[in-house]
Design a protein around this motif. Structure first.
Motif, PDB file in Angstrom:
ATOM      1  N   VAL A 115       1.169  -1.431   0.468  1.00 40.94           N
ATOM      2  CA  VAL A 115      -0.039   0.564   0.041  1.00 40.94           C
ATOM      3  C   VAL A 115       0.836   1.353  -0.010  1.00 40.94           C
ATOM      4  CG1 VAL A 115      -1.889   1.473   1.299  1.00 40.94           C
ATOM      5  CG2 VAL A 115      -2.046  -0.995   1.169  1.00 40.94           C
ATOM      6  N   ALA A 116       1.867   1.877   1.240  1.00 41.56           N
ATOM      7  CA  ALA A 116       3.004   2.549   1.059  1.00 41.56           C
ATOM      8  C   ALA A 116       3.569   2.704  -0.635  1.00 41.56           C
ATOM      9  CB  ALA A 116       4.089   2.531   2.368  1.00 41.56           C
ATOM     10  N   GLY A 117       4.474   1.425  -0.912  1.00 41.73           N
ATOM     11  CA  GLY A 117       4.641   1.784  -2.210  1.00 41.73           C
ATOM     12  C   GLY A 117       3.906   2.326  -3.899  1.00 41.73           C
ATOM     13  N   SER A 118       2.283   1.863  -3.278  1.00 45.58           N
ATOM     14  CA  SER A 118       1.277   2.264  -4.270  1.00 45.58           C
ATOM     15  C   SER A 118       0.906   3.737  -4.254  1.00 45.58           C
ATOM     16  CB  SER A 118       0.014   1.587  -4.499  1.00 45.58           C
ATOM     17  OG  SER A 118       0.461   0.066  -4.809  1.00 45.58           O
ATOM     18  N   ALA A 119       1.323   4.112  -2.834  1.00 52.45           N
ATOM     19  CA  ALA A 119       0.755   5.595  -2.527  1.00 52.45           C
ATOM     20  C   ALA A 119       1.864   6.707  -3.062  1.00 52.45           C
ATOM     21  CB  ALA A 119       0.285   5.656  -1.601  1.00 52.45           C
ATOM     22  N   ALA A 120       3.093   5.629  -2.557  1.00 51.30           N
ATOM     23  CA  ALA A 120       4.236   6.529  -2.980  1.00 51.30           C
ATOM     24  C   ALA A 120       5.081   7.160  -4.516  1.00 51.30           C
ATOM     25  CB  ALA A 120       5.694   6.152  -2.900  1.00 51.30           C
ATOM     26  N   GLY A 121       4.116   5.595  -5.370  1.00 49.84           N
ATOM     27  CA  GLY A 121       4.543   6.145  -6.899  1.00 49.84           C
ATOM     28  C   GLY A 121       3.382   6.674  -7.597  1.00 49.84           C
ATOM     29  N   VAL A 122       1.627   6.532  -7.307  1.00 53.63           N
ATOM     30  CA  VAL A 122       0.746   8.063  -7.639  1.00 53.63           C
ATOM     31  C   VAL A 122       1.488   9.417  -7.163  1.00 53.63           C
ATOM     32  CG1 VAL A 122      -1.040   8.527  -7.572  1.00 53.63           C
ATOM     33  CG2 VAL A 122      -0.670   6.011  -7.673  1.00 53.63           C
ATOM     34  N   THR A 123       2.341   9.016  -5.910  1.00 53.12           N
ATOM     35  CA  THR A 123       2.847  10.490  -5.207  1.00 53.12           C
ATOM     36  C   THR A 123       3.855  11.530  -5.930  1.00 53.12           C
ATOM     37  OG1 THR A 123       2.154   9.932  -2.427  1.00 53.12           O
ATOM     38  CG2 THR A 123       3.685  12.080  -3.473  1.00 53.12           C
ATOM     39  N   ALA A 124       4.830  10.942  -6.242  1.00 45.48           N
ATOM     40  CA  ALA A 124       5.774  10.942  -7.748  1.00 45.48           C
ATOM     41  C   ALA A 124       4.863  11.230  -9.125  1.00 45.48           C
ATOM     42  CB  ALA A 124       7.142   9.837  -6.922  1.00 45.48           C
ATOM     43  N   VAL A 125       4.221  10.541  -9.206  1.00 44.61           N
ATOM     44  CA  VAL A 125       3.717  10.724 -10.509  1.00 44.61           C
ATOM     45  C   VAL A 125       3.442  12.179 -10.770  1.00 44.61           C
ATOM     46  CG1 VAL A 125       2.601   9.913 -12.239  1.00 44.61           C
ATOM     47  CG2 VAL A 125       3.827   8.359 -11.164  1.00 44.61           C
ATOM     48  N   PHE A 126       2.168  12.252  -9.727  1.00 40.08           N
ATOM     49  CA  PHE A 126       1.518  13.337  -9.769  1.00 40.08           C
ATOM     50  C   PHE A 126       2.499  14.308  -9.548  1.00 40.08           C
ATOM     51  CE2 PHE A 126      -0.548  16.781  -7.689  1.00 40.08           C
ATOM     52  CZ  PHE A 126      -1.440  17.145  -8.293  1.00 40.08           C
ATOM     53  N   LEU A 127       3.730  14.605  -8.990  1.00 38.84           N
ATOM     54  CA  LEU A 127       4.113  15.291  -8.706  1.00 38.84           C
ATOM     55  C   LEU A 127       4.977  16.095 -10.111  1.00 38.84           C
ATOM     56  CD1 LEU A 127       5.451  15.808  -5.213  1.00 38.84           C
ATOM     57  CD2 LEU A 127       3.762  17.153  -6.135  1.00 38.84           C
ATOM     58  N   THR A 128       5.602  15.225 -10.709  1.00 38.69           N
ATOM     59  CA  THR A 128       6.341  15.559 -12.124  1.00 38.69           C
ATOM     60  C   THR A 128       6.279  14.599 -13.273  1.00 38.69           C
ATOM     61  OG1 THR A 128       7.611  13.042 -11.533  1.00 38.69           O
ATOM     62  CG2 THR A 128       8.092  15.020  -9.742  1.00 38.69           C
ATOM     63  N   TYR A 129       4.796  14.210 -13.264  1.00 37.24           N
ATOM     64  CA  TYR A 129       4.755  13.883 -14.917  1.00 37.24           C
ATOM     65  C   TYR A 129       4.290  14.467 -15.388  1.00 37.24           C
ATOM     66  CZ  TYR A 129       1.758  10.916 -17.916  1.00 37.24           C
ATOM     67  OH  TYR A 129       1.019  10.262 -19.314  1.00 37.24           O
ATOM     68  N   PRO A 130       4.336  16.199 -15.607  1.00 35.54           N
ATOM     69  CA  PRO A 130       4.960  16.731 -17.178  1.00 35.54           C
ATOM     70  C   PRO A 130       5.830  16.681 -17.336  1.00 35.54           C
ATOM     71  CG  PRO A 130       3.287  18.192 -15.503  1.00 35.54           C
ATOM     72  CD  PRO A 130       3.955  16.996 -14.929  1.00 35.54           C
ATOM     73  N   LEU A 131       6.906  16.141 -16.598  1.00 33.20           N
ATOM     74  CA  LEU A 131       8.313  16.022 -17.040  1.00 33.20           C
ATOM     75  C   LEU A 131       8.721  14.746 -18.094  1.00 33.20           C
ATOM     76  CD1 LEU A 131      10.592  17.572 -13.625  1.00 33.20           C
ATOM     77  CD2 LEU A 131       9.695  18.821 -15.621  1.00 33.20           C
ATOM     78  N   ASP A 132       7.965  13.976 -17.626  1.00 35.25           N
ATOM     79  CA  ASP A 132       8.707  12.806 -18.135  1.00 35.25           C
ATOM     80  C   ASP A 132       7.200  13.228 -19.460  1.00 35.25           C
ATOM     81  OD1 ASP A 132       8.393  10.379 -18.237  1.00 35.25           O
ATOM     82  OD2 ASP A 132       5.890  10.196 -18.262  1.00 35.25           O
ATOM     83  N   THR A 133       6.455  13.821 -20.115  1.00 35.78           N
ATOM     84  CA  THR A 133       5.354  13.614 -21.187  1.00 35.78           C
ATOM     85  C   THR A 133       7.059  14.884 -21.711  1.00 35.78           C
ATOM     86  OG1 THR A 133       3.556  13.614 -19.903  1.00 35.78           O
ATOM     87  CG2 THR A 133       3.979  14.609 -22.604  1.00 35.78           C
ATOM     88  N   LEU A 134       7.266  15.836 -21.118  1.00 32.65           N
ATOM     89  CA  LEU A 134       8.499  15.849 -22.031  1.00 32.65           C
ATOM     90  C   LEU A 134       9.406  15.823 -22.399  1.00 32.65           C
ATOM     91  CD1 LEU A 134       8.742  20.225 -20.450  1.00 32.65           C
ATOM     92  CD2 LEU A 134       7.149  19.282 -22.440  1.00 32.65           C
ATOM     93  N   ARG A 135       9.670  14.660 -21.194  1.00 35.53           N
ATOM     94  CA  ARG A 135      11.326  13.726 -21.726  1.00 35.53           C
ATOM     95  C   ARG A 135      10.196  12.547 -22.952  1.00 35.53           C
ATOM     96  NH1 ARG A 135      12.311   8.454 -21.062  1.00 35.53           N
ATOM     97  NH2 ARG A 135      10.911   8.013 -20.166  1.00 35.53           N
TER      98      ARG A 135
END
Length: 321
Positions: A115-135
């Protein structure tokens, strides 16, 4: 898993952020060439769509030069440091919070890392997703056919021509759907493998370390094996959503691919109808194993090593009596 250190304290959080960021940069740089060819194959780039993994890598070097293997990696580094920092640090915080919340419940406690891993992954994705799109956009470009001149130009162009800032989050839902099993299983399997090694194979897989509550740390080969297995299992479950995310992120690169910008469900359906499962939803899976296994292995190993160097606990508190 238990730690004597307060994961909510500022010094521990800062050191955890550094350890996470360093681990992410090392892991992604290790597999950057495989990341690029994966993106090109997933999205059926017209120049490389008939290539396999190794022929594609050879052709990239032949057509664009060796440095082109790392195209988009600069944007990746800008993204991965905050992403990995957030993911690893929030995992430690969520894990401690969950353990406090459901106490010693023998059933719920077994799911803490998941559960903690899933929540951590979603948190990180939300904060950095635009940079992933650009990359992804920069990595998809082929020399001589550039649409963007760097990250800033790509961001401005996407926002101006594709419907505003929300275009930078195209494919986000698919990413979250894939991230929940991917991050959850990655952390869960690594933690379980680590515990098994320390509990039953400590003579072969561990060194003594007085800094840790359990007095043991995994040796590097053991960390790599545990991380590699975690990456392989997690990627198997989440890969179709990764393909969907890439198709949606790259949908507006050409007129032929704009149909993939109509939403996650529609994109999944189109991929399945046009290419099926093995050549569609799991296209590029072999290369993904080649990149995901060493990437996750290096990521977890570097994180644990950096934590150890910075004086953060990495051990298991053994039960006695």
């Amino acid at each position: 898993m238990s730690t004597t250190q307060d994961v909510y304290s500022a010094p521990v959080i800062i050191r955890s952020l550094i350890a996470g960021g360093v681990s992410g940069m090392c892991a992604k740089s290790t597999v950057a060439p495989l990341d690029r060819i994966k993106i090109l194959l997933q999205a059926h780039n017209k120049t490389y769509k008939h290539n396999g993994v190794f022929s594609g890598l050879r052709n990239i070097v032949h057509k664009e030069g060796f440095v082109a293997l790392y195209k988009g990696n600069g944007a990746q580094m800008v993204r991965i440091f905050p992403y990995a920092s957030t993911q690893f640090t929030s995992f430690e915080i969520y894990k401690k919070a969950l353990n406090n919340f459901w106490g010693h419940n023998k059933y719920l406690s077994k799911t803490t890392s998941l559960v903690a891993g899933s929540a951590a992954g979603v948190t990180a994705v939300f904060l950095t997703y635009p940079l992933d799109t650009l990359r992804a956009r920069l990595a998809f470009q082929v020399t001589g056919e550039h649409l963007y001149n760097g990250m800033i130009d790509a961001a401005k162009t996407i926002v101006r021509t594709e419907g505003g800032a929300r275009a930078l989050y195209r494919g986000f839902t698919a990413t979250v759907c894939g991230m929940i099993p991917y991050a959850g299983l990655s952390f869960y399997i690594f933690e379980q493998m680590k515990m098994l090694c320390m509990t039953y194979l400590s003579d072969y897989t561990c060194n003594k370390c007085k800094k840790n509550t359990g007095g043991l740390v995994l040796i590097v080969p053991a960390k790599l094996i545990c991380g590699g297995l975690a990456g392989a299992v997690a990627q198997t479950f989440s890969y179709p959503f990764d393909v969907t995310r890439r198709r949606m992120q790259l949908a507006y690169m050409t007129s032929e691919t704009r149909k993939f910008g109509m939403g996650m469900a529609a994109t999944l359906r189109i991929i399945y109808q046009e290419n099926g499962i093995s050549k569609g939803l799991y296209r590029g899976m072999s290369i993904n194993y080649m990149r995901a296994i060493p990437m996750v292995a290096v990521s977890f190993s570097t994180y644990e090593l950096t934590k150890q160097i910075l004086g953060l606990d990495t051990g298991i508190k053994m039960k006695t009596g």
